[in-house]
Structure formats: C-alpha cells, structure tokens
Design an enzyme around this catalytic site. Structure first.
Site, mmCIF file in Angstrom:
data_model
loop_
_atom_site.group_PDB
_atom_site.id
_atom_site.type_symbol
_atom_site.label_atom_id
_atom_site.label_comp_id
_atom_site.label_asym_id
_atom_site.label_seq_id
_atom_site.Cartn_x
_atom_site.Cartn_y
_atom_site.Cartn_z
ATOM 1 N N HIS A 1 10.064 29.533 5.480
ATOM 2 C CA HIS A 1 9.570 30.924 5.577
ATOM 3 C C HIS A 1 10.368 31.871 4.665
ATOM 4 O O HIS A 1 11.054 32.774 5.132
ATOM 5 C CB HIS A 1 9.611 31.414 7.040
ATOM 6 C CG HIS A 1 8.739 32.605 7.286
ATOM 7 N ND1 HIS A 1 8.123 32.851 8.500
ATOM 8 C CD2 HIS A 1 8.363 33.631 6.484
ATOM 9 C CE1 HIS A 1 7.420 33.972 8.433
ATOM 10 N NE2 HIS A 1 7.555 34.468 7.212
ATOM 11 N N ARG B 1 0.510 32.824 8.268
ATOM 12 C CA ARG B 1 1.167 32.520 9.540
ATOM 13 C C ARG B 1 0.818 31.101 9.954
ATOM 14 O O ARG B 1 -0.314 30.647 9.771
ATOM 15 C CB ARG B 1 0.703 33.483 10.641
ATOM 16 C CG ARG B 1 1.376 34.835 10.621
ATOM 17 C CD ARG B 1 2.874 34.748 10.994
ATOM 18 N NE ARG B 1 3.543 36.027 10.962
ATOM 19 C CZ ARG B 1 4.197 36.529 9.908
ATOM 20 N NH1 ARG B 1 4.264 35.861 8.776
ATOM 21 N NH2 ARG B 1 4.792 37.706 9.979
ATOM 22 N N GLU C 1 8.338 28.205 14.470
ATOM 23 C CA GLU C 1 9.506 28.293 13.583
ATOM 24 C C GLU C 1 10.781 28.524 14.400
ATOM 25 O O GLU C 1 10.736 29.242 15.384
ATOM 26 C CB GLU C 1 9.285 29.439 12.588
ATOM 27 C CG GLU C 1 8.089 29.155 11.697
ATOM 28 C CD GLU C 1 7.736 30.333 10.781
ATOM 29 O OE1 GLU C 1 8.501 31.305 10.704
ATOM 30 O OE2 GLU C 1 6.690 30.255 10.149
HETATM 31 C C1 8YV Z 1 9.422 38.047 6.961
HETATM 32 C C2 8YV Z 1 6.876 37.989 6.885
HETATM 33 O O1 8YV Z 1 10.018 36.784 6.852
HETATM 34 O O2 8YV Z 1 6.450 40.212 6.288
HETATM 35 C C3 8YV Z 1 6.125 39.255 6.959
HETATM 36 O O3 8YV Z 1 5.130 39.286 7.692
HETATM 37 O O4 8YV Z 1 6.466 36.986 7.344
HETATM 38 C C4 8YV Z 1 8.158 37.928 6.185
HETATM 39 O O5 8YV Z 1 8.180 38.781 5.101
HETATM 40 C C5 8YV Z 1 9.421 38.338 8.387
HETATM 41 O O6 8YV Z 1 8.672 39.446 8.697
HETATM 42 C C6 8YV Z 1 10.822 38.544 8.887
HETATM 43 O O7 8YV Z 1 10.846 38.667 10.223
#
Ligand code: 8YV
Length: 315
Positions: A277, A230, A259
């Site tokens: 991302h 993150r 983001e």
């Molecule tokens: C997705 C992510 O882009 O799973 C996660 O925590 O960061 C990613 O796989 C995200 O959750 C989509 O909202």
C-alpha cells in the site's frame, strides 16, 4: 486554537502530528480505542485527525465531536453514515495525491506485465551470470486494452499516462462522462472489451467484491488486474484461484482485504506483483496530504469551512 481538543487515534503521519500539536491540544489513543478513553477527556474532544478511520462506536464515544479530518482520499474507514446522522463534518485529502498514485499505478502495471521485480530477483540471485538471460515475458504492455474501473481524478491521471503508452482506454462507472474514452455500463461488459483492468474504485458497499469470478473470466487468459483502489473491491479468494488456474494471466496489487495481512496463497504466486500500500507514499505527497488534514481542521474551527469536505457533506 490551543483551547480546541483534537484526538488522533492510531498512527498518524509524524509531521502532521507535530503541526497539529503546535496548533491544538492533541490527545492520542490506539486505533479503534476512542471509546476506552477516560470520560473526562473523551467528552472534550471536538476534532479527530486519523489515518486509520473511526467507527460508529468511536464517534458515539465523543459527544462533543464536530469534525473528522481523514488522512487519505479514501475514507471507507470513517463511518460517514454515522457522522451525517450526528451532523459531524468529514473531510479527506483529494487531488494532492493524484499524480503520485497514477505514477505508482503505471509502475505496478509495467512491473506486472514485464515481470521486472522477478527479473531483478533473478539477477541478484546470480542466475543471469550462471543460467543465462531471464525468460522472455509472456506478456507485453504493447497493444493492451486498458479498462479503468473508477474514472475519477486518479483514474483520469492514470488514463492520461496510459494514452502516452499508446493503450486503448475504456471505462466503467456509475455514469457516462463527457470524455472520449469508450464507456461500458457494466463491469463484466468492460472486462469483456479489454484485457487489462485497472481498479481505482473506492471501497464502498456498492463496489465490495465486485471484481469477482465472472469479471475475471470475462477478462480472459491474457488478462491482467491492477488494484490501486481498495482491497475490498476484489473478491480476493476468487482472484487467488483465477491466478492459480490461469483464468487470468497476472495481477499487480497495492491494496488487500485485511492489510497488512497478505495470505500465503497470494505470496506464493509467481504471477502476482505485491506492494505494501505505497500508492501515495512519498515524503512529498504525504506531507501535502498531511497539510490538508490540518488545513481542514483549521478551516472548520475558524469559520466552519473545511477545504475539502467529503462529497456526502454536500448532499
Ligand atoms: C494512504 C490511500 O495510504 O489516500 C488514500 O485513500 O489509500 C493512501 O493514500 C492512506 O490513506 C493512509 O492511511
């Protein structure tokens, strides 16, 4: 289950939304706007399916809410503290994305160290033909010592791949695990021992801005930081400065502070490889994550047993 009303705030993965709509009665609203819905509709919502999360204000606007099904393994955008207070179940989508994210992490590491995106830009701009070969890269993957910050399921999948590249592996986390990699009980300690920091840690108050100037200095001038976890885990302005002044060599980032806004100062850096991302973003993996989002809701509304509740639900 058509009598059960579900809210999908913000953008949701299309196939997941379609499957939800075939099983439940689904309401849509803009991200972060649950509280602006008309009271009659709000008060009937029993489940939420979300990619963008839900805040305390959103949760409190839904008095009949029982279950929040988060699309993603990271659920930092869901106010879990508020959900726990109110006895609301929260689920996420672990495991089904481990290998995809680990593949992306290794790709990003190699791109960062060997400058592959920049060398492709060089070729496409006709410079290979006109100016000669792309400059030799200052860095190599060979002989690197990899420090993994967050040796969970995804971190272990990354470590397995890194082992096959011959990299030496160490890690930092809250607890020492029964695993052969070298353990460090502080992040600065890990950074001193390695030259490559792979961030897989989740976005929590504990990890916030934990990769700071001190960590970057400990990593040193041959240091490379990869962030697949993150954006909040890195002190982004301090990272930009460290990349500008050579405190570290390079960074590969799939995640950012705010983001999709990436600061111009970061975009201008030749020693940063930046991805929008895309860690889990293949059709197959997103379909698997979406299936789990729906299965979690079905599990809850059929027998109060979601497949993958977040760890806080077991405390
Ligand atoms: C997705 C992510 O882009 O799973 C996660 O925590 O960061 C990613 O796989 C995200 O959750 C989509 O909202």
């Amino acid at each position: 289950m058509k009598e059960i009303e579900i809210l999908a705030p913000g953008k949701l993965h299309a196939a997941t939304l379609a499957r939800l709509q075939s099983m439940f009665t689904v309401h849509l609203c803009d991200a972060g706007k649950a509280h602006e819905m008309e009271a009659g509709a709000r008060e009937k919502i029993r489940g939420v399916a979300t990619m963008s999360g839900i805040s305390r204000a959103g949760i409190e606007a839904l008095p009949a809410l029982e279950m929040i099904s988060n699309f993603g393994v990271g659920y930092d955008a869901v106010d879990v503290g508020c959900a726990v207070e109110r006895g609301i179940m929260v689920s996420h989508t672990p495991n089904v994305l481990n290998e995809e994210v680990a593949d992306t992490a290794i790709g990003l590491l190699i791109n960062t160290v060997r400058e592959l995106p920049a060398s492709e830009v060089y070729l496409r701009a006709g410079k290979w033909k006109n100016n000669g070969p792309y400059p030799l890269t200052r860095a190599t993957l060979q002989g690197r010592r990899l420090g993994i910050y967050g040796l969970g399921r995804i971190g272990k999948s990354i470590a397995k791949r890194a082992e096959s590249f011959g990299l030496n592996i160490a890690y930092f986390g809250r607890t020492k695990q029964d695993i052969a990699y070298e353990y460090h009980d502080t992040l600065v300690g890990l950074a001193k021992a390695v030259d490559t920091l792979m961030i897989v840690a989740p976005g929590t108050p504990e990890t916030e801005k934990s990769v700071d100037e001190a960590v970057m200095q400990a990593l040193g001038p041959n240091g490379v930081i990869i962030n697949i976890g993150r954006g909040s885990v890195i002190n982004q302005p301090q990272l930009i400065k460290a990349l500008e002044d050579g405190t570290i060599l390079a960074a590969g980032l799939d995640v950012f502070d705010d983001e999709p806004n990436v600061p111009d100062a970061l975009l201008a850096l030749p020693n940063a490889v930046l991805l929008p991302h895309v860690g889990s973003a293949s059709i197959a993996t997103r379909n698997a994550m979406g299936a789990l989002v729906v299965d979690n809701l079905v599990g809850w509304f059929s027998d109060k047993m979601p497949v993958t509740p977040v760890p806080e639900m077991n405390n």
